[in-house]
Design an enzyme around this catalytic site. Structure first.
Site, PDB file in Angstrom:
ATOM      1  CG  ASN A   9       1.534  -5.135 -11.469  1.00  0.00           C
ATOM      2  OD1 ASN A   9       0.890  -5.872 -12.205  1.00  0.00           O
ATOM      3  ND2 ASN A   9       2.005  -5.523 -10.288  1.00  0.00           N
ATOM      4  CD1 TRP A  10      -3.067  -1.556 -15.293  1.00  0.00           C
ATOM      5  CD2 TRP A  10      -3.919  -2.558 -17.110  1.00  0.00           C
ATOM      6  NE1 TRP A  10      -3.347  -0.580 -16.210  1.00  0.00           N
ATOM      7  CE2 TRP A  10      -3.872  -1.167 -17.336  1.00  0.00           C
ATOM      8  CE3 TRP A  10      -4.404  -3.392 -18.107  1.00  0.00           C
ATOM      9  CZ2 TRP A  10      -4.295  -0.601 -18.530  1.00  0.00           C
ATOM     10  CZ3 TRP A  10      -4.831  -2.820 -19.297  1.00  0.00           C
ATOM     11  CH2 TRP A  10      -4.784  -1.440 -19.505  1.00  0.00           C
ATOM     12  CE  LYS A  11      -0.549  -5.020  -7.881  1.00  0.00           C
ATOM     13  NZ  LYS A  11      -0.452  -4.852  -6.453  1.00  0.00           N
ATOM     14  CG  HIS A  95       4.351  -8.148  -7.896  1.00  0.00           C
ATOM     15  ND1 HIS A  95       3.495  -8.424  -6.854  1.00  0.00           N
ATOM     16  CD2 HIS A  95       4.290  -6.812  -8.108  1.00  0.00           C
ATOM     17  CE1 HIS A  95       2.948  -7.285  -6.450  1.00  0.00           C
ATOM     18  NE2 HIS A  95       3.407  -6.297  -7.201  1.00  0.00           N
ATOM     19  CD  GLU A  97       0.035  -8.292  -5.573  1.00  0.00           C
ATOM     20  OE1 GLU A  97      -0.180  -8.448  -6.787  1.00  0.00           O
ATOM     21  OE2 GLU A  97      -0.144  -7.213  -4.975  1.00  0.00           O
ATOM     22  CD  GLU A 167       6.273  -3.273  -6.535  1.00  0.00           C
ATOM     23  OE1 GLU A 167       5.620  -2.351  -7.022  1.00  0.00           O
ATOM     24  OE2 GLU A 167       5.914  -4.463  -6.581  1.00  0.00           O
ATOM     25  N   GLY A 173      -0.682  -1.856  -2.060  1.00  0.00           N
ATOM     26  CA  GLY A 173      -2.139  -1.927  -1.966  1.00  0.00           C
ATOM     27  C   GLY A 173      -2.687  -1.564  -0.592  1.00  0.00           C
ATOM     28  CB  SER A 213       0.478   3.015  -1.578  1.00  0.00           C
ATOM     29  OG  SER A 213      -0.145   1.833  -1.099  1.00  0.00           O
ATOM     30  N   GLY A 234       0.385   0.006  -9.073  1.00  0.00           N
ATOM     31  CA  GLY A 234      -0.698  -0.968  -9.149  1.00  0.00           C
ATOM     32  C   GLY A 234      -2.049  -0.274  -9.232  1.00  0.00           C
ATOM     33  N   GLY A 235      -2.725  -0.181  -8.107  1.00  0.00           N
ATOM     34  CA  GLY A 235      -4.101   0.325  -8.054  1.00  0.00           C
ATOM     35  C   GLY A 235      -4.326   1.629  -8.824  1.00  0.00           C
TER      36      GLY A 235
HETATM   37  P1  PGA Z   1      -0.047  -0.601  -5.488  1.00  0.00           P
HETATM   38  O1  PGA Z   1       0.723  -1.856  -6.115  1.00  0.00           O
HETATM   39  O2  PGA Z   1       0.365   0.609  -6.281  1.00  0.00           O
HETATM   40  O3  PGA Z   1      -1.508  -0.924  -5.640  1.00  0.00           O
HETATM   41  O4  PGA Z   1       0.379  -0.507  -4.067  1.00  0.00           O
HETATM   42  C1  PGA Z   1       2.060  -1.744  -6.544  1.00  0.00           C
HETATM   43  C2  PGA Z   1       2.548  -3.061  -7.063  1.00  0.00           C
HETATM   44  O5  PGA Z   1       2.168  -4.094  -6.501  1.00  0.00           O
HETATM   45  O6  PGA Z   1       3.310  -3.117  -8.044  1.00  0.00           O
END
Ligand code: PGA
Length: 249
Positions: A9-11, A95, A97, A167, A173, A213, A234-235
């Protein structure tokens, strides 16, 4: 045995050029990898580059969101037929966010899920508790409610391709990861809820990813849990080497 799915997930990161560079470096690193399914979800503007770069490879491309109407006067939105037309096969829905910053609710998640399934997209529906809910012992209730409402009036037949991502919001994050045991417990709750909504056979086949994470250093211990059927990253998915290391845990 459920085949694992590892999704990036590149956001809101990467221009189209940066996406192109990622695939140039990433694809050779995973080209012989056929143990797991690999999906990358770029932002809308980088999707076209990603689809072309990944064509003929073992990497599928997903979107991070969609709007449920077929078309119309909805400024700023993207619908399923547009995603399908450019070669998208997967879509992240709900998600945290989006729930936190963009007013996404269990009901909009349900509408988006139905729309994705009707279009033949593979939905990755995200659920998870915030820290206060976990500390108040409400994790089970939150996960059950989010699943029940997301799955409302969706039949097992239609939902066949469904993927759920657990999640925990406090792990996204933040560098804090749920322990494999915590994740496995949450996954068992989600699977039980899926069994109630769709039947046991469906639930046994349902893939439930863990996200929050995930890093090359913790991927193996998480992925070794029988309940964990992959990862939403994500990250650590932004760097080709680090995402490849997670894929190949
Ligand atoms: P993260 O994000 O790996 O940076 O914690 C995961 C996500 O939001 O899908």
């Amino acid at each position: 045995m459920r085949n694992k799915l590892i999704a990036a997930n590149w956001k809101m990161y990467k221009t189209p050029d940066e996406a192109r560079d990622f695939f140039r470096d990433f694809l050779p690193l995973v080209k012989d990898h056929d143990r797991d399914e690999i999906v990358v979800c770029p932002n809308y503007l980088a999707i076209d580059v990603a689809v072309h770069a990944a064509k003929g490879s073992n990497v599928a491309i997903g979107a991070q969101n969609l709007f449920w109407e077929k078309e119309g006067a909805y400024t700023g939105e993207i619908c399923t037929s547009m995603l399908v037309a450019v070669g998208v096969t997967h879509v992240i829905i709900g998600h945290s966010e989006r729930r936190q910053y963009f007013g996404e609710t269990d009901d909009t998640v349900n509408l988006k899920l139905k729309s994705a399934l009707a279009a033949g997209l593979i939905p990755i529906v995200c659920v998870g508790e915030v820290l206060e809910e976990r500390e108040a012992g409400l994790t089970d209730d939150v996960l059950r409610r989010q699943c029940l409402r997301a799955f409302n009036k969706v039949s097992a037949k239609k939902a066949a391709s469904l993927v759920v991502a657990y999640e925990p919001v406090w792990a996204i994050g933040t560098g804090k990861t749920a322990t494999p045991q915590m994740a496995a417990d949450a996954h068992a709750i989600i699977r039980a809820e899926a069994a109630e909504s769709f039947g046991q056979e469906f639930a046994d086949k349902l893939r439930i990813l863990y996200g929050g994470s995930v890093k090359p250093e913790n991927a193996k211990s998480l992925m070794s849990e029988a309940e964990i059927d992959g990862a939403l990253v994500g990250g650590a998915s932004l760097d080709p080497k680090s995402f490849a290391a997670i894929v190949k845990y």
